[in-house]
Write a protein that holds these residues in place. Structure first.
Motif, PDB file in Angstrom:
ATOM      1  N   THR A 158       0.828  -1.207   0.000  1.00 24.86           N
ATOM      2  CA  THR A 158       0.000   0.000   0.000  1.00 24.86           C
ATOM      3  C   THR A 158       0.859   1.252   0.000  1.00 24.86           C
ATOM      4  OG1 THR A 158      -1.634  -1.207   1.295  1.00 24.86           O
ATOM      5  CG2 THR A 158      -1.900   1.173   1.151  1.00 24.86           C
ATOM      6  N   THR A 159       0.552   2.194  -0.873  1.00 26.73           N
ATOM      7  CA  THR A 159       1.287   3.458  -0.910  1.00 26.73           C
ATOM      8  C   THR A 159       0.796   4.383   0.197  1.00 26.73           C
ATOM      9  OG1 THR A 159      -0.273   4.563  -2.390  1.00 26.73           O
ATOM     10  CG2 THR A 159       1.487   3.264  -3.421  1.00 26.73           C
ATOM     11  N   VAL A 160       1.583   5.402   0.487  1.00 26.73           N
ATOM     12  CA  VAL A 160       1.188   6.399   1.487  1.00 26.73           C
ATOM     13  C   VAL A 160      -0.088   7.098   1.044  1.00 26.73           C
ATOM     14  CG1 VAL A 160       1.831   8.575   2.599  1.00 26.73           C
ATOM     15  CG2 VAL A 160       3.527   6.754   2.347  1.00 26.73           C
ATOM     16  N   ALA A 161      -0.183   7.429  -0.231  1.00 26.47           N
ATOM     17  CA  ALA A 161      -1.386   8.098  -0.753  1.00 26.47           C
ATOM     18  C   ALA A 161      -2.621   7.227  -0.552  1.00 26.47           C
ATOM     19  CB  ALA A 161      -1.201   8.434  -2.227  1.00 26.47           C
ATOM     20  N   SER A 212      -0.903  17.220  -2.248  1.00 28.86           N
ATOM     21  CA  SER A 212      -0.892  18.314  -3.220  1.00 28.86           C
ATOM     22  C   SER A 212       0.304  18.243  -4.155  1.00 28.86           C
ATOM     23  CB  SER A 212      -0.894  19.668  -2.491  1.00 28.86           C
ATOM     24  OG  SER A 212       0.321  19.852  -1.772  1.00 28.86           O
ATOM     25  N   ASN A 213       1.422  17.726  -3.690  1.00 26.83           N
ATOM     26  CA  ASN A 213       2.611  17.572  -4.534  1.00 26.83           C
ATOM     27  C   ASN A 213       3.299  16.268  -4.158  1.00 26.83           C
ATOM     28  OD1 ASN A 213       4.649  18.137  -6.401  1.00 26.83           O
ATOM     29  ND2 ASN A 213       5.858  19.275  -4.910  1.00 26.83           N
ATOM     30  N   TYR A 214       2.553  15.205  -4.314  1.00 25.60           N
ATOM     31  CA  TYR A 214       2.963  13.883  -3.834  1.00 25.60           C
ATOM     32  C   TYR A 214       4.009  13.255  -4.745  1.00 25.60           C
ATOM     33  CZ  TYR A 214       2.303   9.123  -2.099  1.00 25.60           C
ATOM     34  OH  TYR A 214       2.485   7.884  -1.558  1.00 25.60           O
ATOM     35  N   PRO A 215       5.029  12.596  -4.201  1.00 24.62           N
ATOM     36  CA  PRO A 215       5.363  12.457  -2.782  1.00 24.62           C
ATOM     37  C   PRO A 215       6.354  13.495  -2.268  1.00 24.62           C
ATOM     38  CG  PRO A 215       6.711  10.961  -4.057  1.00 24.62           C
ATOM     39  CD  PRO A 215       5.866  11.719  -5.043  1.00 24.62           C
ATOM     40  N   LYS A 267       9.524   5.493   3.262  1.00 25.24           N
ATOM     41  CA  LYS A 267       8.523   4.928   2.356  1.00 25.24           C
ATOM     42  C   LYS A 267       8.281   5.859   1.162  1.00 25.24           C
ATOM     43  CE  LYS A 267       5.281   1.857   1.394  1.00 25.24           C
ATOM     44  NZ  LYS A 267       4.757   2.395   0.141  1.00 25.24           N
ATOM     45  N   LEU A 268       8.217   7.170   1.429  1.00 21.49           N
ATOM     46  CA  LEU A 268       8.011   8.122   0.345  1.00 21.49           C
ATOM     47  C   LEU A 268       9.194   8.126  -0.618  1.00 21.49           C
ATOM     48  CD1 LEU A 268       6.421  11.221   2.135  1.00 21.49           C
ATOM     49  CD2 LEU A 268       5.286   9.553   0.655  1.00 21.49           C
ATOM     50  N   ARG A 269      10.404   8.023  -0.087  1.00 25.31           N
ATOM     51  CA  ARG A 269      11.587   7.981  -0.956  1.00 25.31           C
ATOM     52  C   ARG A 269      11.579   6.720  -1.822  1.00 25.31           C
ATOM     53  NH1 ARG A 269      14.159   9.667   3.955  1.00 25.31           N
ATOM     54  NH2 ARG A 269      14.622  11.924   3.885  1.00 25.31           N
ATOM     55  N   GLN A 326      -1.102   4.167  -8.794  1.00 29.41           N
ATOM     56  CA  GLN A 326      -1.192   4.162  -7.333  1.00 29.41           C
ATOM     57  C   GLN A 326      -0.402   5.284  -6.667  1.00 29.41           C
ATOM     58  OE1 GLN A 326       0.134   1.569  -9.208  1.00 29.41           O
ATOM     59  NE2 GLN A 326       1.591   0.382  -7.991  1.00 29.41           N
ATOM     60  N   TRP A 327       0.576   5.856  -7.411  1.00 25.63           N
ATOM     61  CA  TRP A 327       1.360   6.950  -6.829  1.00 25.63           C
ATOM     62  C   TRP A 327       0.727   8.306  -7.118  1.00 25.63           C
ATOM     63  CZ3 TRP A 327       3.792   3.062  -9.785  1.00 25.63           C
ATOM     64  CH2 TRP A 327       4.435   2.086  -9.015  1.00 25.63           C
ATOM     65  N   ARG A 328      -0.132   8.352  -8.082  1.00 26.15           N
ATOM     66  CA  ARG A 328      -0.954   9.510  -8.424  1.00 26.15           C
ATOM     67  C   ARG A 328      -0.164  10.637  -9.096  1.00 26.15           C
ATOM     68  NH1 ARG A 328      -6.030   9.835  -5.192  1.00 26.15           N
ATOM     69  NH2 ARG A 328      -6.351   7.744  -4.375  1.00 26.15           N
TER      70      ARG A 328
END
Length: 290
Positions: free
Chosen positions: A6-9, A32-35, A74-76, A221-223
Protein backbone atom coordinates in the motif's frame (compact mmCIF):
# COMPACT_ATOMS: atom_id res chain seq x y z
CA UNK A 1 8.43 -1.55 -3.22
CA UNK A 2 6.49 -4.79 -3.45
CA UNK A 3 3.91 -4.67 -6.28
CA UNK A 4 0.88 -4.59 -3.99
CA UNK A 5 2.30 -2.87 -0.96
CA UNK A 6 0.00 0.00 0.00
CA UNK A 7 1.29 3.46 -0.91
CA UNK A 8 1.19 6.40 1.49
CA UNK A 9 -1.39 8.10 -0.75
CA UNK A 10 -3.62 5.02 -0.61
CA UNK A 11 -3.34 4.90 3.17
CA UNK A 12 -4.20 8.59 3.47
CA UNK A 13 -7.24 8.30 1.23
CA UNK A 14 -8.45 5.11 2.91
CA UNK A 15 -8.27 6.64 6.39
CA UNK A 16 -9.60 10.13 5.81
CA UNK A 17 -12.51 9.54 8.19
CA UNK A 18 -10.11 8.53 10.98
CA UNK A 19 -8.06 11.72 10.69
CA UNK A 20 -8.69 14.84 12.73
CA UNK A 21 -9.20 18.18 10.99
CA UNK A 22 -5.55 19.12 11.60
CA UNK A 23 -4.38 15.74 10.31
CA UNK A 24 -6.48 16.21 7.17
CA UNK A 25 -4.66 19.50 6.63
CA UNK A 26 -1.39 17.58 6.66
CA UNK A 27 -2.87 15.00 4.32
CA UNK A 28 -3.94 17.71 1.87
CA UNK A 29 -0.45 19.20 1.83
CA UNK A 30 1.20 15.81 1.27
CA UNK A 31 -1.17 14.89 -1.56
CA UNK A 32 -0.89 18.31 -3.22
CA UNK A 33 2.61 17.57 -4.53
CA UNK A 34 2.96 13.88 -3.83
CA UNK A 35 5.36 12.46 -2.78
CA UNK A 36 7.82 15.38 -2.80
CA UNK A 37 5.78 17.42 -0.32
CA UNK A 38 6.49 14.87 2.40
CA UNK A 39 10.25 14.68 1.90
CA UNK A 40 11.21 17.80 3.86
CA UNK A 41 11.70 18.00 7.60
CA UNK A 42 8.80 17.45 9.97
CA UNK A 43 9.05 21.13 10.92
CA UNK A 44 8.73 22.23 7.29
CA UNK A 45 5.70 20.01 6.77
CA UNK A 46 4.11 21.31 9.97
CA UNK A 47 4.58 24.90 8.82
CA UNK A 48 3.17 24.16 5.36
CA UNK A 49 0.07 22.53 6.90
CA UNK A 50 -0.20 25.09 9.72
CA UNK A 51 -0.21 22.40 12.40
CA UNK A 52 2.10 21.27 15.19
CA UNK A 53 4.81 18.63 14.78
CA UNK A 54 3.04 16.32 17.31
CA UNK A 55 0.02 16.37 14.98
CA UNK A 56 2.18 14.98 12.17
CA UNK A 57 3.72 12.41 14.49
CA UNK A 58 0.26 11.16 15.48
CA UNK A 59 -0.90 11.06 11.87
CA UNK A 60 2.01 8.95 10.59
CA UNK A 61 1.37 6.49 13.41
CA UNK A 62 -2.25 6.21 12.25
CA UNK A 63 -0.79 5.25 8.88
CA UNK A 64 1.06 2.36 10.58
CA UNK A 65 4.52 3.95 10.58
CA UNK A 66 6.71 3.83 13.68
CA UNK A 67 7.65 7.46 13.17
CA UNK A 68 8.39 10.24 10.70
CA UNK A 69 11.74 8.75 9.50
CA UNK A 70 10.02 5.49 8.49
CA UNK A 71 7.24 7.49 6.83
CA UNK A 72 9.80 9.45 4.78
CA UNK A 73 11.72 6.31 3.88
CA UNK A 74 8.52 4.93 2.36
CA UNK A 75 8.01 8.12 0.35
CA UNK A 76 11.59 7.98 -0.96
CA UNK A 77 11.03 4.38 -1.99
CA UNK A 78 7.88 5.40 -3.85
CA UNK A 79 9.69 8.28 -5.54
CA UNK A 80 12.27 5.82 -6.81
CA UNK A 81 9.45 3.62 -8.17
CA UNK A 82 7.86 6.59 -9.91
CA UNK A 83 11.10 7.56 -11.63
CA UNK A 84 12.01 4.00 -12.66
CA UNK A 85 12.66 3.46 -16.36
CA UNK A 86 11.75 0.18 -18.12
CA UNK A 87 15.18 -1.34 -17.47
CA UNK A 88 15.01 -0.61 -13.74
CA UNK A 89 11.47 -1.99 -13.56
CA UNK A 90 12.55 -5.25 -15.16
CA UNK A 91 15.59 -5.59 -12.89
CA UNK A 92 13.31 -5.19 -9.87
CA UNK A 93 10.89 -7.99 -10.70
CA UNK A 94 13.40 -10.39 -12.25
CA UNK A 95 15.50 -10.48 -9.07
CA UNK A 96 12.56 -11.87 -7.11
CA UNK A 97 10.64 -13.69 -9.83
CA UNK A 98 9.07 -16.96 -8.66
CA UNK A 99 9.57 -20.16 -10.60
CA UNK A 100 6.39 -19.91 -12.65
CA UNK A 101 5.60 -19.30 -16.29
CA UNK A 102 5.44 -15.60 -17.17
CA UNK A 103 1.83 -15.99 -18.32
CA UNK A 104 0.79 -17.19 -14.87
CA UNK A 105 2.84 -14.60 -13.00
CA UNK A 106 1.53 -11.77 -15.16
CA UNK A 107 -2.07 -12.91 -14.81
CA UNK A 108 -1.77 -13.19 -11.03
CA UNK A 109 -0.33 -9.71 -10.69
CA UNK A 110 -2.86 -8.18 -13.09
CA UNK A 111 -5.73 -9.82 -11.21
CA UNK A 112 -4.37 -8.49 -7.93
CA UNK A 113 -4.06 -5.04 -9.49
CA UNK A 114 -7.75 -5.12 -10.37
CA UNK A 115 -8.76 -6.28 -6.91
CA UNK A 116 -6.64 -3.69 -5.11
CA UNK A 117 -7.74 -0.89 -7.44
CA UNK A 118 -11.44 -1.60 -6.96
CA UNK A 119 -10.97 -1.67 -3.19
CA UNK A 120 -9.55 1.86 -3.40
CA UNK A 121 -12.24 3.24 -5.73
CA UNK A 122 -15.20 4.85 -3.98
CA UNK A 123 -18.43 3.91 -5.83
CA UNK A 124 -19.75 7.42 -5.17
CA UNK A 125 -16.74 8.90 -6.96
CA UNK A 126 -17.29 6.51 -9.86
CA UNK A 127 -20.96 7.51 -10.11
CA UNK A 128 -20.05 11.21 -10.15
CA UNK A 129 -17.52 10.64 -12.91
CA UNK A 130 -20.08 8.76 -15.01
CA UNK A 131 -22.67 11.51 -14.45
CA UNK A 132 -20.21 14.21 -15.53
CA UNK A 133 -19.22 12.35 -18.68
CA UNK A 134 -22.87 11.66 -19.51
CA UNK A 135 -24.02 15.27 -18.98
CA UNK A 136 -25.23 16.46 -22.43
CA UNK A 137 -24.64 20.07 -21.40
CA UNK A 138 -20.91 19.45 -21.11
CA UNK A 139 -18.45 18.84 -23.90
CA UNK A 140 -16.03 16.02 -23.11
CA UNK A 141 -12.36 16.33 -24.09
CA UNK A 142 -10.10 13.28 -23.73
CA UNK A 143 -6.32 13.04 -23.79
CA UNK A 144 -3.36 11.02 -22.55
CA UNK A 145 0.39 10.69 -22.83
CA UNK A 146 2.82 8.81 -25.04
CA UNK A 147 1.45 5.41 -23.98
CA UNK A 148 -1.84 6.29 -22.29
CA UNK A 149 -3.16 8.04 -25.40
CA UNK A 150 -4.22 4.51 -26.38
CA UNK A 151 -6.58 4.49 -23.39
CA UNK A 152 -7.79 7.97 -24.29
CA UNK A 153 -8.56 6.83 -27.82
CA UNK A 154 -10.43 3.77 -26.52
CA UNK A 155 -12.65 5.93 -24.30
CA UNK A 156 -13.16 8.43 -27.11
CA UNK A 157 -14.29 5.85 -29.68
CA UNK A 158 -16.94 4.48 -27.32
CA UNK A 159 -18.21 7.82 -26.06
CA UNK A 160 -18.39 9.07 -29.64
CA UNK A 161 -21.00 6.37 -30.29
CA UNK A 162 -22.88 7.10 -27.07
CA UNK A 163 -23.13 10.90 -27.15
CA UNK A 164 -22.24 14.00 -29.15
CA UNK A 165 -19.63 16.66 -28.35
CA UNK A 166 -16.74 14.32 -27.58
CA UNK A 167 -13.25 15.41 -28.63
CA UNK A 168 -9.98 13.45 -28.71
CA UNK A 169 -7.16 15.85 -27.89
CA UNK A 170 -3.75 14.86 -29.33
CA UNK A 171 -1.05 14.08 -26.78
CA UNK A 172 1.53 16.01 -28.78
CA UNK A 173 1.99 19.47 -27.25
CA UNK A 174 2.44 21.12 -30.64
CA UNK A 175 -1.08 20.01 -31.61
CA UNK A 176 -3.26 20.29 -28.50
CA UNK A 177 -3.09 24.10 -28.05
CA UNK A 178 -5.52 24.44 -30.95
CA UNK A 179 -8.03 22.29 -29.07
CA UNK A 180 -7.89 24.58 -26.04
CA UNK A 181 -9.52 27.31 -28.12
CA UNK A 182 -12.81 25.40 -28.11
CA UNK A 183 -12.66 24.35 -24.46
CA UNK A 184 -15.20 26.26 -22.40
CA UNK A 185 -16.02 26.65 -18.74
CA UNK A 186 -17.86 23.61 -17.43
CA UNK A 187 -16.42 21.26 -20.07
CA UNK A 188 -14.79 18.00 -19.01
CA UNK A 189 -11.19 16.97 -19.61
CA UNK A 190 -10.67 13.26 -18.99
CA UNK A 191 -6.92 12.79 -18.86
CA UNK A 192 -4.70 9.72 -18.46
CA UNK A 193 -1.31 10.10 -16.78
CA UNK A 194 0.82 7.35 -15.22
CA UNK A 195 4.45 7.24 -14.11
CA UNK A 196 6.80 8.85 -15.18
CA UNK A 197 4.19 11.63 -15.53
CA UNK A 198 4.56 13.72 -18.67
CA UNK A 199 5.10 17.47 -18.42
CA UNK A 200 3.02 18.14 -21.53
CA UNK A 201 0.05 16.23 -20.12
CA UNK A 202 0.22 18.18 -16.87
CA UNK A 203 0.43 21.49 -18.74
CA UNK A 204 -2.63 20.57 -20.82
CA UNK A 205 -4.57 19.82 -17.63
CA UNK A 206 -3.44 23.06 -15.98
CA UNK A 207 -4.41 25.19 -18.97
CA UNK A 208 -7.74 23.40 -19.30
CA UNK A 209 -8.42 24.04 -15.61
CA UNK A 210 -7.59 27.72 -16.09
CA UNK A 211 -10.28 27.84 -18.77
CA UNK A 212 -12.84 26.42 -16.34
CA UNK A 213 -12.80 22.75 -17.27
CA UNK A 214 -13.40 20.02 -14.72
CA UNK A 215 -10.58 17.49 -14.72
CA UNK A 216 -11.17 13.74 -14.40
CA UNK A 217 -7.83 12.04 -13.86
CA UNK A 218 -7.05 8.38 -14.51
CA UNK A 219 -3.69 7.58 -12.92
CA UNK A 220 -1.63 5.00 -11.02
CA UNK A 221 -1.19 4.16 -7.33
CA UNK A 222 1.36 6.95 -6.83
CA UNK A 223 -0.95 9.51 -8.42
CA UNK A 224 0.01 12.02 -11.08
CA UNK A 225 0.65 15.62 -9.93
CA UNK A 226 -2.48 16.47 -11.93
CA UNK A 227 -4.50 15.19 -8.95
CA UNK A 228 -3.92 18.57 -7.28
CA UNK A 229 -6.28 20.23 -9.78
CA UNK A 230 -8.52 17.27 -10.63
CA UNK A 231 -12.17 17.27 -9.57
CA UNK A 232 -12.10 13.46 -9.46
CA UNK A 233 -9.21 10.99 -9.50
CA UNK A 234 -9.25 7.29 -10.36
CA UNK A 235 -6.13 5.62 -8.99
CA UNK A 236 -5.41 2.13 -10.33
CA UNK A 237 -2.45 -0.19 -9.84
CA UNK A 238 -0.12 -0.73 -12.79
CA UNK A 239 2.84 -2.85 -11.56
CA UNK A 240 3.32 -6.24 -13.22
CA UNK A 241 6.30 -8.57 -13.91
CA UNK A 242 7.38 -6.61 -16.96
CA UNK A 243 9.61 -3.74 -17.99
CA UNK A 244 6.37 -1.97 -18.90
CA UNK A 245 3.42 -0.97 -16.76
CA UNK A 246 0.00 -2.56 -17.14
CA UNK A 247 -3.15 -0.61 -18.01
CA UNK A 248 -5.53 -3.50 -17.34
CA UNK A 249 -6.95 -2.12 -14.08
CA UNK A 250 -7.39 1.36 -15.57
CA UNK A 251 -9.05 -0.11 -18.65
CA UNK A 252 -11.49 -2.05 -16.49
CA UNK A 253 -12.63 1.17 -14.80
CA UNK A 254 -12.86 2.89 -18.19
CA UNK A 255 -15.04 0.13 -19.61
CA UNK A 256 -17.25 0.17 -16.52
CA UNK A 257 -17.61 3.94 -16.92
CA UNK A 258 -18.60 3.49 -20.57
CA UNK A 259 -21.30 1.03 -19.50
CA UNK A 260 -22.55 3.41 -16.82
CA UNK A 261 -22.66 6.40 -19.18
CA UNK A 262 -24.66 4.53 -21.82
CA UNK A 263 -27.27 3.53 -19.25
CA UNK A 264 -27.74 7.04 -17.87
CA UNK A 265 -29.28 8.21 -21.18
CA UNK A 266 -30.09 4.92 -22.87
CA UNK A 267 -32.95 6.19 -25.04
CA UNK A 268 -30.69 8.81 -26.61
CA UNK A 269 -27.82 6.33 -26.87
CA UNK A 270 -30.05 3.75 -28.54
CA UNK A 271 -31.32 6.22 -31.11
CA UNK A 272 -27.80 7.39 -31.86
CA UNK A 273 -26.55 3.82 -32.18
CA UNK A 274 -29.39 2.83 -34.53
CA UNK A 275 -28.59 5.79 -36.76
CA UNK A 276 -24.89 4.88 -36.70
CA UNK A 277 -25.67 1.28 -37.63
CA UNK A 278 -27.60 2.55 -40.64
CA UNK A 279 -24.54 4.50 -41.73
CA UNK A 280 -22.35 1.42 -41.24
CA UNK A 281 -24.71 -0.60 -43.45
CA UNK A 282 -24.54 1.96 -46.25
CA UNK A 283 -20.75 2.13 -46.14
CA UNK A 284 -20.39 -1.65 -46.05
CA UNK A 285 -17.99 -1.37 -43.15
CA UNK A 286 -18.89 -4.72 -41.60
CA UNK A 287 -19.15 -8.01 -43.43
CA UNK A 288 -22.63 -9.47 -43.81
CA UNK A 289 -23.01 -13.26 -43.58
CA UNK A 290 -26.65 -13.39 -44.71
Amino acid sequence: MEPHETTVAERLNARQRELTRAERQVSDVILSNYPASGLGSITELAEAADVSTPTIARMVQKLDFAGYPEFQAKLREELNDILSNPIAKRDTWVSAAPDQHILNRFTQEASENIRSSLEQLDPTTFDRIAALIADPERRVHISGGRITQTLANYLFLHLQMIRSDVVLVPSNSNAWPHYLLDLKEGDILAVFDIRRYESSTQLLAEMARERGAEIILFTDQWRSPIQAIASHTVSARITVPSAWDSSIAILLVVEAAIAAVQELHWDDTRGRTEELEGIFDRTGLFRKFV
